[in-house]
Scaffold this motif. Structure first.
Motif, PDB file in Angstrom:
ATOM      1  N   ALA A   1      -1.211  12.075   3.750  1.00  0.00           N
ATOM      2  CA  ALA A   1      -1.730  10.749   4.067  1.00  0.00           C
ATOM      3  C   ALA A   1      -1.562  10.502   5.560  1.00  0.00           C
ATOM      4  O   ALA A   1      -0.488  10.736   6.116  1.00  0.00           O
ATOM      5  CB  ALA A   1      -0.997   9.674   3.260  1.00  0.00           C
ATOM      6  N   VAL A   2      -2.643  10.095   6.193  1.00  0.00           N
ATOM      7  CA  VAL A   2      -2.614   9.784   7.619  1.00  0.00           C
ATOM      8  C   VAL A   2      -2.855   8.291   7.771  1.00  0.00           C
ATOM      9  O   VAL A   2      -3.954   7.798   7.526  1.00  0.00           O
ATOM     10  CB  VAL A   2      -3.677  10.605   8.380  1.00  0.00           C
ATOM     11  CG1 VAL A   2      -3.756  10.176   9.838  1.00  0.00           C
ATOM     12  CG2 VAL A   2      -3.355  12.088   8.283  1.00  0.00           C
ATOM     13  N   LEU A   3      -1.802   7.586   8.135  1.00  0.00           N
ATOM     14  CA  LEU A   3      -1.866   6.130   8.109  1.00  0.00           C
ATOM     15  C   LEU A   3      -1.610   5.540   9.488  1.00  0.00           C
ATOM     16  O   LEU A   3      -0.668   5.941  10.177  1.00  0.00           O
ATOM     17  CB  LEU A   3      -0.812   5.586   7.130  1.00  0.00           C
ATOM     18  CG  LEU A   3      -0.836   6.194   5.728  1.00  0.00           C
ATOM     19  CD1 LEU A   3       0.348   5.708   4.910  1.00  0.00           C
ATOM     20  CD2 LEU A   3      -2.146   5.874   5.022  1.00  0.00           C
TER      21      LEU A   3
ATOM     22  N   THR B   1      12.028   2.308   3.529  1.00  0.00           N
ATOM     23  CA  THR B   1      12.421   3.642   4.002  1.00  0.00           C
ATOM     24  C   THR B   1      12.814   4.512   2.820  1.00  0.00           C
ATOM     25  O   THR B   1      12.381   5.665   2.689  1.00  0.00           O
ATOM     26  CB  THR B   1      13.643   3.563   4.958  1.00  0.00           C
ATOM     27  OG1 THR B   1      13.455   2.504   5.888  1.00  0.00           O
ATOM     28  CG2 THR B   1      13.882   4.869   5.672  1.00  0.00           C
ATOM     29  N   ILE B   2      13.673   3.946   1.978  1.00  0.00           N
ATOM     30  CA  ILE B   2      14.182   4.704   0.831  1.00  0.00           C
ATOM     31  C   ILE B   2      13.035   5.091  -0.099  1.00  0.00           C
ATOM     32  O   ILE B   2      12.916   6.236  -0.538  1.00  0.00           O
ATOM     33  CB  ILE B   2      15.206   3.856   0.028  1.00  0.00           C
ATOM     34  CG1 ILE B   2      16.308   3.321   0.945  1.00  0.00           C
ATOM     35  CG2 ILE B   2      15.792   4.649  -1.129  1.00  0.00           C
ATOM     36  CD1 ILE B   2      17.188   4.365   1.536  1.00  0.00           C
ATOM     37  N   LEU B   3      12.191   4.116  -0.370  1.00  0.00           N
ATOM     38  CA  LEU B   3      11.064   4.345  -1.264  1.00  0.00           C
ATOM     39  C   LEU B   3      10.167   5.473  -0.725  1.00  0.00           C
ATOM     40  O   LEU B   3       9.781   6.383  -1.446  1.00  0.00           O
ATOM     41  CB  LEU B   3      10.268   3.039  -1.367  1.00  0.00           C
ATOM     42  CG  LEU B   3       9.248   2.942  -2.464  1.00  0.00           C
ATOM     43  CD1 LEU B   3       9.947   2.871  -3.810  1.00  0.00           C
ATOM     44  CD2 LEU B   3       8.402   1.689  -2.265  1.00  0.00           C
ATOM     45  N   THR B   4       9.871   5.412   0.560  1.00  0.00           N
ATOM     46  CA  THR B   4       8.987   6.395   1.173  1.00  0.00           C
ATOM     47  C   THR B   4       9.640   7.770   1.217  1.00  0.00           C
ATOM     48  O   THR B   4       9.036   8.774   0.846  1.00  0.00           O
ATOM     49  CB  THR B   4       8.639   5.961   2.616  1.00  0.00           C
ATOM     50  OG1 THR B   4       8.180   4.619   2.579  1.00  0.00           O
ATOM     51  CG2 THR B   4       7.555   6.840   3.199  1.00  0.00           C
ATOM     52  N   GLN B   5      10.903   7.792   1.646  1.00  0.00           N
ATOM     53  CA  GLN B   5      11.561   9.084   1.824  1.00  0.00           C
ATOM     54  C   GLN B   5      12.021   9.700   0.504  1.00  0.00           C
ATOM     55  O   GLN B   5      12.347  10.876   0.443  1.00  0.00           O
ATOM     56  CB  GLN B   5      12.722   8.944   2.822  1.00  0.00           C
ATOM     57  CG  GLN B   5      12.188   8.582   4.221  1.00  0.00           C
ATOM     58  CD  GLN B   5      13.268   8.544   5.295  1.00  0.00           C
ATOM     59  OE1 GLN B   5      14.413   8.942   5.058  1.00  0.00           O
ATOM     60  NE2 GLN B   5      12.913   8.060   6.474  1.00  0.00           N
TER      61      GLN B   5
ATOM     62  N   ILE C   1       0.838  -1.206   0.000  1.00  0.00           N
ATOM     63  CA  ILE C   1       0.000   0.000   0.000  1.00  0.00           C
ATOM     64  C   ILE C   1       0.873   1.257   0.000  1.00  0.00           C
ATOM     65  O   ILE C   1       0.656   2.189  -0.767  1.00  0.00           O
ATOM     66  CB  ILE C   1      -0.994  -0.005   1.186  1.00  0.00           C
ATOM     67  CG1 ILE C   1      -2.079  -1.062   0.929  1.00  0.00           C
ATOM     68  CG2 ILE C   1      -1.624   1.377   1.394  1.00  0.00           C
ATOM     69  CD1 ILE C   1      -3.127  -1.183   2.021  1.00  0.00           C
ATOM     70  N   ILE C   2       1.899   1.254   0.847  1.00  0.00           N
ATOM     71  CA  ILE C   2       2.808   2.410   0.882  1.00  0.00           C
ATOM     72  C   ILE C   2       3.458   2.620  -0.484  1.00  0.00           C
ATOM     73  O   ILE C   2       3.476   3.720  -1.031  1.00  0.00           O
ATOM     74  CB  ILE C   2       3.931   2.193   1.935  1.00  0.00           C
ATOM     75  CG1 ILE C   2       3.343   2.057   3.342  1.00  0.00           C
ATOM     76  CG2 ILE C   2       4.972   3.309   1.863  1.00  0.00           C
ATOM     77  CD1 ILE C   2       2.777   3.319   3.906  1.00  0.00           C
ATOM     78  N   GLU C   3       3.978   1.532  -1.033  1.00  0.00           N
ATOM     79  CA  GLU C   3       4.658   1.622  -2.331  1.00  0.00           C
ATOM     80  C   GLU C   3       3.712   2.214  -3.373  1.00  0.00           C
ATOM     81  O   GLU C   3       4.087   3.095  -4.152  1.00  0.00           O
ATOM     82  CB  GLU C   3       5.129   0.224  -2.747  1.00  0.00           C
ATOM     83  CG  GLU C   3       5.820   0.228  -4.084  1.00  0.00           C
ATOM     84  CD  GLU C   3       6.735  -0.975  -4.293  1.00  0.00           C
ATOM     85  OE1 GLU C   3       6.885  -1.792  -3.368  1.00  0.00           O
ATOM     86  OE2 GLU C   3       7.294  -1.079  -5.405  1.00  0.00           O
ATOM     87  N   LYS C   4       2.485   1.734  -3.352  1.00  0.00           N
ATOM     88  CA  LYS C   4       1.508   2.183  -4.341  1.00  0.00           C
ATOM     89  C   LYS C   4       1.158   3.660  -4.163  1.00  0.00           C
ATOM     90  O   LYS C   4       1.167   4.421  -5.131  1.00  0.00           O
ATOM     91  CB  LYS C   4       0.260   1.317  -4.200  1.00  0.00           C
ATOM     92  CG  LYS C   4      -0.762   1.541  -5.267  1.00  0.00           C
ATOM     93  CD  LYS C   4      -1.825   0.475  -5.224  1.00  0.00           C
ATOM     94  CE  LYS C   4      -2.962   0.820  -6.147  1.00  0.00           C
ATOM     95  NZ  LYS C   4      -2.638   0.676  -7.548  1.00  0.00           N
ATOM     96  N   ILE C   5       0.870   4.065  -2.937  1.00  0.00           N
ATOM     97  CA  ILE C   5       0.423   5.453  -2.793  1.00  0.00           C
ATOM     98  C   ILE C   5       1.562   6.453  -3.041  1.00  0.00           C
ATOM     99  O   ILE C   5       1.315   7.505  -3.587  1.00  0.00           O
ATOM    100  CB  ILE C   5      -0.332   5.739  -1.465  1.00  0.00           C
ATOM    101  CG1 ILE C   5       0.549   5.568  -0.241  1.00  0.00           C
ATOM    102  CG2 ILE C   5      -1.584   4.898  -1.334  1.00  0.00           C
ATOM    103  CD1 ILE C   5      -0.178   5.900   1.068  1.00  0.00           C
ATOM    104  N   VAL C   6       2.784   6.080  -2.696  1.00  0.00           N
ATOM    105  CA  VAL C   6       3.855   7.056  -2.976  1.00  0.00           C
ATOM    106  C   VAL C   6       4.167   7.115  -4.469  1.00  0.00           C
ATOM    107  O   VAL C   6       4.388   8.187  -5.017  1.00  0.00           O
ATOM    108  CB  VAL C   6       5.151   6.834  -2.140  1.00  0.00           C
ATOM    109  CG1 VAL C   6       4.878   6.979  -0.650  1.00  0.00           C
ATOM    110  CG2 VAL C   6       5.836   5.524  -2.446  1.00  0.00           C
ATOM    111  N   LYS C   7       4.137   5.955  -5.125  1.00  0.00           N
ATOM    112  CA  LYS C   7       4.440   5.960  -6.560  1.00  0.00           C
ATOM    113  C   LYS C   7       3.333   6.623  -7.374  1.00  0.00           C
ATOM    114  O   LYS C   7       3.593   7.152  -8.449  1.00  0.00           O
ATOM    115  CB  LYS C   7       4.681   4.539  -7.061  1.00  0.00           C
ATOM    116  CG  LYS C   7       6.041   3.999  -6.648  1.00  0.00           C
ATOM    117  CD  LYS C   7       6.361   2.714  -7.342  1.00  0.00           C
ATOM    118  CE  LYS C   7       7.809   2.319  -7.093  1.00  0.00           C
ATOM    119  NZ  LYS C   7       8.075   0.923  -7.478  1.00  0.00           N
ATOM    120  N   GLU C   8       2.115   6.580  -6.866  1.00  0.00           N
ATOM    121  CA  GLU C   8       0.998   7.170  -7.605  1.00  0.00           C
ATOM    122  C   GLU C   8       0.609   8.546  -7.076  1.00  0.00           C
ATOM    123  O   GLU C   8      -0.432   9.084  -7.438  1.00  0.00           O
ATOM    124  CB  GLU C   8      -0.209   6.210  -7.595  1.00  0.00           C
ATOM    125  CG  GLU C   8       0.077   4.934  -8.364  1.00  0.00           C
ATOM    126  CD  GLU C   8      -1.106   3.973  -8.415  1.00  0.00           C
ATOM    127  OE1 GLU C   8      -2.261   4.416  -8.366  1.00  0.00           O
ATOM    128  OE2 GLU C   8      -0.855   2.753  -8.514  1.00  0.00           O
TER     129      GLU C   8
END
Ligand code: SAH
Length: 277
Positions: free
Chosen positions: A136-138, A161-165, A120-127
């Motif tokens: 986003a409040v998760l 971490t890297i993906l998110t940051q 879910i994190i990967e998807k929302i940051v990439k999109e």
């Protein structure tokens, strides 16, 4: 809140499903924390991932223009549709969030089904770009939440971490005890607040950059230079010398995002060749 929940679950013959990470919020205080963190605005369109019985949906919908509530479980969807049939600003979507596009919205809120937290994190940051969300409040399992805002050199620092940051700024918010949910999960949770970076870093090809990160982090405890040489197959001495200047004697998990980007830029030709999705 627990009483009402149990009544609803009984009425619709719903047994909380472990494999869908169904832990329903039953704590009023936590509900106000989430609303506080979301800071809803009357013009907002809010996406909710995993609406459950609509505890959060209802509170958010009172304060915004529209809530798009996505839920995978058809029994819960039935409950939601009946419960909110009078609420014209709640759109209920029966879907697996991982199989649809993140719709255009201003904010995302979710008590994240933890078995698919990473996806879910990967998807929302990439999109983020195509969706346009700005906050986003998760609510996540504490251990997992820590990985999102981890600093280099800590044990929580990892690929996610890297993906998110890369895309966002993540702030830890309140820690939540297991008893705030029914059924109670085994561990504590934490609310985190994510905002997209105004100017995200730039690499030539993001997929390839993240592919490199993934490969390097399979050996995150080893010396970065050695892993880059062996795992990425960088043999050229001048390139290796350049990379040695960037990473020094550090281990993979000690590299900052900036250092990782520099490494990618120095060996992108080789990485790009190796990687064809
Ligand atoms: N927001 C509710 C429910 C949280 S539990 C509350 O706070 O009480 C997580 C919810 O996510 C469950 O309702 C579960 O059915 C749903 N869910 C699990 N996997 C999902 C997926 N892939 N797509 C959409 N929803 C999902």
């Amino acid at each position: 809140m627990l009483k009402r929940l149990l009544k609803e679950l009984e009425e619709y013959r719903i047994k909380p499903k472990k494999h869908l990470s169904q832990h329903f919020l039953i704590d009023k205080k936590v509900l106000t924390w989430i609303i506080e963190a979301l800071n809803p605005h009357i013009n907002d369109i809010v996406l909710e991932i995993g609406a459950g019985t609509g505890i959060l949906t209802e509170e958010v919908a009172k304060r915004v223009r529209k809530v798009i509530a996505v839920e995978i479980d058809s029994k819960l969807v039935k409950l939601l549709r009946e419960k909110f049939k009078q609420n014209s600003n709640i759109e209920i979507v029966e879907a697996d969030i991982l199989k649809i596009k993140i719709p255009p919205c201003d904010k995302i809120v979710s008590n994240v089904p933890y078995h698919i937290s990473s996806q879910i994190i990967e998807k929302i940051v990439k999109e983020q770009k195509s969706s346009g969300w700005n906050k986003a409040v998760l609510t996540l399992q504490l251990e997992f939440a820590r990985r999102l805002y981890a600093k280099p050199g800590t044990k929580e620092y990892s690929r996610i971490t890297i993906l998110t940051q890369y895309y966002t700024i993540v702030k830890p918010y309140r820690v939540i005890p297991p008893r705030a949910f029914y059924p109670s999960p085994e561990v504590k949770s934490q609310i985190v607040i994510m905002k997209p970076k105004n100017t995200p870093p730039k690499v030539e090809d993001e997929d390839k950059f993240f592919h490199m990160v993934k490969i390097l982090f399979t050996q995150k405890r080893k010396k970065a230079l050695k892993v880059i040489r062996d795992k990425l197959g960088i043999r050229d001495h001048t390139t290796l010398a350049k990379i040695a200047e960037i990473v020094g004697n550090l281990r993979v998990y000690q590299l900052s995002l900036e250092q990782l980007i520099k490494v990618y830029n120095y060996c992108k030709e080789i990485i790009n060749q190796q990687y064809s999705p």
